[in-house]
Design a protein around this motif. Structure first.
Motif: not given
Length: 451
Positions: A227-237, A394-400, A404-405, A421-422
């Motif tokens: 499990e890892q955070s992908l929060e950094d993807l939100q803006a580009d996504l 994520a929430d509906s705005a792709a936040g948080g 999970l693999l 996972r990488r």
């Protein structure tokens, strides 16, 4: 208001029947339990919360279902004696109340559940301290899917708002009988026939999906998981979603499918690679509620459908994503047709089912909002997976956003899983960067994968 019942007894739906057979074939095992825990910290009105949860339980028909196995097969009906009462547990005097609470909940989740004789749900409200509570909501997949769990939580939050003077009670949850009646109508309709023809054509064009004998599942004691955070993807996504004219959950779905087709080559997947084209069937959960009374009915409704991920490694990313998203929209037009019926149409016998791997599950849902409360939801159990599983929440705005693999180590060697996972997060980051649409899709795999 007169409560509707399922009268006098009702056959199980196709989805329920699969879980009943799983229960019969895996006696003494805790296989398909679902459980969430919502943790409350800070000011909370425990009495109002207990009333809100209790009223939600009373509205949720499926928590009071009783199953019986007779000469004509299993049947179900409502039995109010099976409806769980909210259990109030005070752990505030315990030296480590939070650790003890989670140990209690995990023990409950791990315990085998006898669907024929035990209540299907447990509902606990645990008090850990003056401003620290946990609501434990446990059920079984035979009556609840993940969306239904969220629906129950959202209803309790709405009623908590009402109990604390922050709003009106809203509409009660829909009745299970309404969903059963609508589903019966669909299965008798011409649309059902047309949907069946569509899925026969889809499977004819795919590599033959793998098939399991029911009961042969050897669920590992310890899955591989990451499990890892992908929060950094939100803006580009969100930027690429707007640029390419598609919803961000669809974009993530097809990117994960493309990664799987390019990358997975172990026993967790079936892949055909000929004439420069890669084709892999992947499996996608389908909500199956939009436009249906099921949008307001807590029950097992979610479907699972095959998706033909086909691409050429040299194909530019943008056109590939657009094409795959078009196929995804077509899938949804026929998505109500049950996977169990698709299997039967494909020639699978009653003792067989498809092997659902790789499975990609994008969950873009907002958490329940309990006014004035600070909450954290813990997903304690989703039930088992077959092979390789990708879940993104994520929430509906792709936040948080969280990735999970999960994988069965007998199919995916640990060294492969370490690369997976990488690779997947790096592939997603590369594909979502500005200007990536014109790059060959295979070039976006991390270098250590193509060397």
């Amino acid at each position: 208001m007169t409560q509707q019942t399922i009268s006098p007894t009702q056959q199980l739906t196709l989805a329920q029947l699969d879980f009943w057979e799983e229960f019969r074939l895996h006696p003494g095992e805790a296989v398909s339990t679902v459980a969430h825990a919502i943790e409350f910290t800070g000011p909370t009105d425990p009495d109002a919360l207990a009333r809100a949860i209790g009223r939600t339980i009373a509205e949720t028909d499926v928590l009071a279902l009783r199953f019986d196995d007779g000469p004509d097969g299993p049947r179900q009906d409502l039995d109010l004696a099976r409806r769980p009462a909210l259990r109030l547990i005070d752990l505030s005097g315990h030296r480590q109340p939070r650790e003890h609470a989670f140990a209690m909940m995990q023990a409950d989740v791990a315990a085998p559940l006898d669907l024929a004789h035990q209540p299907l749900s447990a509902q606990w409200l645990l008090r850990l301290g003056p401003e620290h509570l946990i609501w434990f909501n446990r059920g079984h997949h035979i009556v609840l899917d993940g969306y239904a769990m969220g629906m129950i939580e959202a209803r309790a939050a709405r009623l908590y708002a009402f109990e604390t003077g922050s709003g009106d009670p809203g509409q009660p949850l829909g009745r299970f009988a309404e969903y059963l009646a609508e589903e019966a109508g669909y299965r008798a309709s011409s649309r059902h026939v047309a949907d069946g023809r569509h899925w026969q054509a889809v499977l004819a064009a795919c590599p033959p999906p793998r098939v399991l004998t029911k009961g042969s599942e050897n669920y590992p004691a310890e899955d591989l998981s990451h499990e890892q955070s992908l929060e950094d993807l939100q803006a580009d996504l969100l930027a690429r979603s707007a640029e390419w004219g598609m919803g961000w959950p669809d974009l993530l779905t097809v990117l994960c499918a493309a990664w799987a087709a390019l990358h997975l080559q172990d026993a967790s997947a079936e892949r055909r690679d000929d004439a420069g084209q890669i084709v892999m069937p992947v499996w996608l959960p389908y909500l199956s509620r939009m436009g249906s009374v099921a949008i307001g009915v807590p029950a097992l409704v979610v479907n699972i459908l095959p998706f033909r991920a086909s691409l050429e490694p040299a194909e530019p990313l943008g056109p590939a994503v657009t094409r795959l998203c078009g196929e995804l929209r077509k899938l949804r037009r026929h998505g109500r047709y049950r996977i169990e019926q698709i299997a039967a149409d494909h020639g699978l016998g009653q003792s067989e089912r498809f092997f659902f791997s790789p499975l990609i599950n994008i969950l873009p849902f907002d958490p329940a909002n309990f006014p004035g409360c600070t909450t954290q939801r813990h997903v304690l159990s989703n039930g088992p997976g077959d092979g390789f599983n990708i879940t993104i929440r994520a929430d509906s705005a792709a936040g948080g956003m969280q990735l999970l693999l999960g994988a069965d180590p007998t199919l995916t060697p640990p060294a492969d899983f370490a690369r997976h996972r990488r690779s997947l997060p790096q592939f997603l980051r590369g594909a979502l960067r500005a200007g990536a649409a014109n790059r060959a899709i295979a070039s976006l795999l991390p270098r250590f994968e193509t060397a």
